[in-house]
Design an enzyme around this catalytic site. Structure first.
Site, PDB file in Angstrom:
ATOM      1  N   LYS A  11      53.139  40.467  63.063  1.00 55.97           N
ATOM      2  CA  LYS A  11      54.395  39.874  62.588  1.00 55.97           C
ATOM      3  C   LYS A  11      55.409  40.983  62.312  1.00 55.97           C
ATOM      4  O   LYS A  11      55.067  42.005  61.715  1.00 55.97           O
ATOM      5  CB  LYS A  11      54.092  39.083  61.310  1.00 55.97           C
ATOM      6  CG  LYS A  11      55.277  38.332  60.721  1.00 55.97           C
ATOM      7  CD  LYS A  11      54.823  37.519  59.502  1.00 55.97           C
ATOM      8  CE  LYS A  11      55.946  36.705  58.886  1.00 55.97           C
ATOM      9  NZ  LYS A  11      55.489  35.903  57.730  1.00 55.97           N
ATOM     10  N   SER A  66      56.910  31.366  57.861  1.00 53.19           N
ATOM     11  CA  SER A  66      57.671  32.361  58.570  1.00 53.19           C
ATOM     12  C   SER A  66      56.901  33.119  59.639  1.00 53.19           C
ATOM     13  O   SER A  66      57.503  33.834  60.433  1.00 53.19           O
ATOM     14  CB  SER A  66      58.218  33.364  57.562  1.00 53.19           C
ATOM     15  OG  SER A  66      57.162  34.045  56.899  1.00 53.19           O
ATOM     16  N   SER A 117      53.665  30.596  54.418  1.00 56.59           N
ATOM     17  CA  SER A 117      54.092  31.168  55.701  1.00 56.59           C
ATOM     18  C   SER A 117      52.969  31.441  56.675  1.00 56.59           C
ATOM     19  O   SER A 117      53.217  31.692  57.849  1.00 56.59           O
ATOM     20  CB  SER A 117      54.847  32.486  55.468  1.00 56.59           C
ATOM     21  OG  SER A 117      56.150  32.252  55.015  1.00 56.59           O
TER      22      SER A 117
END
Lengths: 431, 431
Positions: B80, B150, B174
């Site tokens: 990420k 996210s 997330s």
């Protein structure tokens, strides 16, 4: 008086009023470092050209728009070398990070710069602010003694007037203790109030960034830069009637005569100056917090050092590698228990301030010990670090060896602005 | 079967046994990305040459010393883009960080590499894993829908079989929510068990790194790389008699029919397979934890974004700048109260497992919502994040729109290894 002798708040005012340029101040600090640091060894890296260029730029910006400058405008600051800086190497005093150049400033450095501060250089530290290799720094008052640690260089640099402000960090007692040993002021804000982004992790639920200055006003200046809640809105506190709780703390058996004398003297002086001074004791179960601090520090240290342990084990100090191995039997269970005791005590701590406004307690057992193989004992700091409480170190007296001995003030979580205001009222009486 | 279709644990075994090279696997993943990512947009940055060179090196090291390889040897992983990588830019999906190149790998990336993993690339994310700009990523099952966030890119990349493993992060929901939306497995370890060094801060007492895989064994493989306590020592858990507590959770009013159906179906299937399934309720006062999560997230977010707010305000998304301004009235007092409620609930949580072994609870309200303007609701995740509990997302069924709907398992703090073992026993029945 040379500019390097000014406190940060005096210097900031002089610059703002046009009586001093940032360039002259930075130049004066650089000369002081040149004269003194071969003996004190507070600094790992200073880049005079870079600092002078930043100072000249600050002088130009002030001339252009005097109303828009921040609280630290033109004032140089030092940075403990576990905190990332984009312009200067960040070595953590570790063989693994020699010459390492982070790509960005740590959040605290960026914020100090946004407030107008001038990055002067990086100060020596115990390896990773944790253990292992000590700083080469000597105590400016007596170079046979430690300046304390792990924020060794920052404490000595401010104490020896190389720079008016410097950042340190505290996981146990790495920030408050060196303040005492160097005869300066130190502030450790409430845990979490200042971002630790870009700072080496050790124990994430304890690690806190702090700063040193040579007056309470200096500490407040930086607190303003960090916009700590209540800064700028807290009225001055009258010393008369201020309720000071003198706390020997549950680790009193570690006190030395010089530390005991300092605490006693500070209490007497405060009382003479009109404060209401009385003994204060933590509840009995808070006595486990020194051990709790140790368990959390070591337990969280396991995760913090695992990447270096797996990737570069032969260059990681044995003392730190140990966190990833047997780690003195600390398990998930003991860590969980430590977390829960810490959480319960934190929740009760503010409630203990019913009859007092502030805690007065030792900042260290006594004077700085002799030798650079040690940085002294953090035993009088760990409890407050676990409590996430704001702590402020202030000078008080000198011990039998002529070394400074200070005291520590403690307030409830997030009472940072109030603690600074109370300390402002107390400092002149205590010192 | 193409190599990209293998799970991480299948691939690791094949590589170790000499039936597959890391180079062939990485090449297959790169081809898959080339074919699929123009539509899915999971990746912000992939460097094929770098990944292939690392894979060839892994193949050589395996040939040289087959017994010395780590659990992830030769297996590619995605990261990420709020997590630092030295070889690839780290943008946080923020205009401020475009082209930013960190000088070191985050600890989690370094550890995955030490375990033999091959860094394949960086995946898209909500700005700073916090708010503001959404990822461009689409749900691979239906590109009109969000993949969640996210950790949008990591979830979609593993779901669409671009890569067998990827890192995400969770501050609210997330990590676990995107696992459900993409029909994959996700693991969020106990808070603090994995170092977050080199990862953007949001709320430091909540932020946790997690990882995605396509089987429970994949999740365990990475847990082994992180040496989570008990990994490698935990015996397989028999499903028969395993006590599963079905927890609608205090936020049940947010459930959608698809989420309710999945929870019900998982419970039925587990019961049919021999588990002992019963309803489980959190104590009434735990119902404040969703609000507590929000207060801590926003309160700590203030410190986390202050450096960018002061230094680069015009490029910081309004939603994040807001944390540093009025911040919905969150004060030190409300943050302190939230800390204390969180601490008290954490301390009591393990004690709730007297009559159950594991909690089964929704991982999201239902299917992934339509549109890329949203990432769905984290309401079913925040409570467990505040509790610092390990959470595991597993696929269960599909909803009326044909999109995946999973469920979530939760265990007490630091029971990570045990949770993985229980999930290993449950997964086949649940899916």
């Amino acid at each position: 008086m040379e500019p390097y002798e000014l406190t940060a708040s005096e210097a900031a005012r002089s610059i703002r009023d046009g009586r001093l340029t940032s360039e002259a101040l930075v130049r004066s600090c650089l000369e002081r470092i040149e004269a003194r640091d071969p003996e004190i060894r507070a600094w790992i890296h200073v880049d005079p050209a870079l600092a002078l260029a930043a100072a000249r730029d600050a002088d130009k910006r002030l001339a252009g728009n005097p109303s828009a400058v921040g609280p630290l405008h033109g004032v140089p600051f030092g940075v403990k070398d576990v905190i990332d800086t984009a312009d200067l190497p960040t070595t953590h005093n570790s063989p693994i990070f020699q010459g390492h150049r982070p790509s960005r400033d740590a959040a605290c450095v960026a914020i100090a710069r946004s407030a107008g501060g001038i990055l002067l250089g990086k100060t020596d530290t115990v390896e990773f602010a944790s253990g292992g290799r000590k700083a080469a720094t000597r105590n400016p008052v007596n170079t046979d003694h430690t300046p304390g640690g792990s924020s060794s260089g920052s404490g000595a640099a401010v104490g020896d007037r190389h720079v008016p402000l410097a950042f340190g960090t505290q996981t146990g007692g790495s920030h408050i203790r060196p303040a005492s040993f160097n005869g300066i002021y130190g502030f450790k804000p409430t845990w979490g109030a200042v971002s630790r982004e870009g700072v080496k992790h050790y124990a994430v639920s304890l690690d806190t960034i702090g700063w040193y200055g040579r007056s309470v006003a200096d500490l407040a200046l930086m607190a303003e830069a960090f916009r700590l809640e209540g800064m700028g809105e807290t009225a001055p506190v009258p010393l008369a009637g201020l309720r000071v709780g003198v706390c020997r703390s549950p680790v009193w058996s570690s006190i030395e005569p010089a530390g005991e004398a300092a605490l006693h003297l500070a209490a007497l002086r405060l009382e003479a100056a009109g404060a209401s001074v009385e003994p204060f004791e933590l509840p009995a179960d808070f006595s486990t917090l020194a051990e709790v601090q140790d368990v959390i520090r070591r337990g969280e240290g396991r995760a913090a050092f695992l990447d270096l342990y797996l990737g570069d084990r032969h260059r990681l100090h044995e003392e730190l590698a140990d966190h990833c191995e047997h780690n003195r039997g600390i398990t998930a269970r003991s860590l969980t228990e430590a977390y829960d005791v810490a959480g319960q005590c934190r929740a009760r701590f503010a409630g203990l301030f019913e009859r007092i406004d502030v805690i007065l307690t030792p900042s260290a057992p006594g004077e700085a010990p002799k030798g650079l193989h040690t940085t002294g004992d953090h035993i009088f700091n760990g409890i407050w670090t676990v409590l996430h409480a704001p702590c402020l170190a202030m000078p008080c007296t000198h011990g039998p060896q002529g070394l400074p001995v200070g005291v520590q003030l403690v307030a409830p979580r997030f009472a940072d602005a109030r603690l600074l205001a109370m300390a402002g009222a107390m400092a002149a009486a205590v010192a």
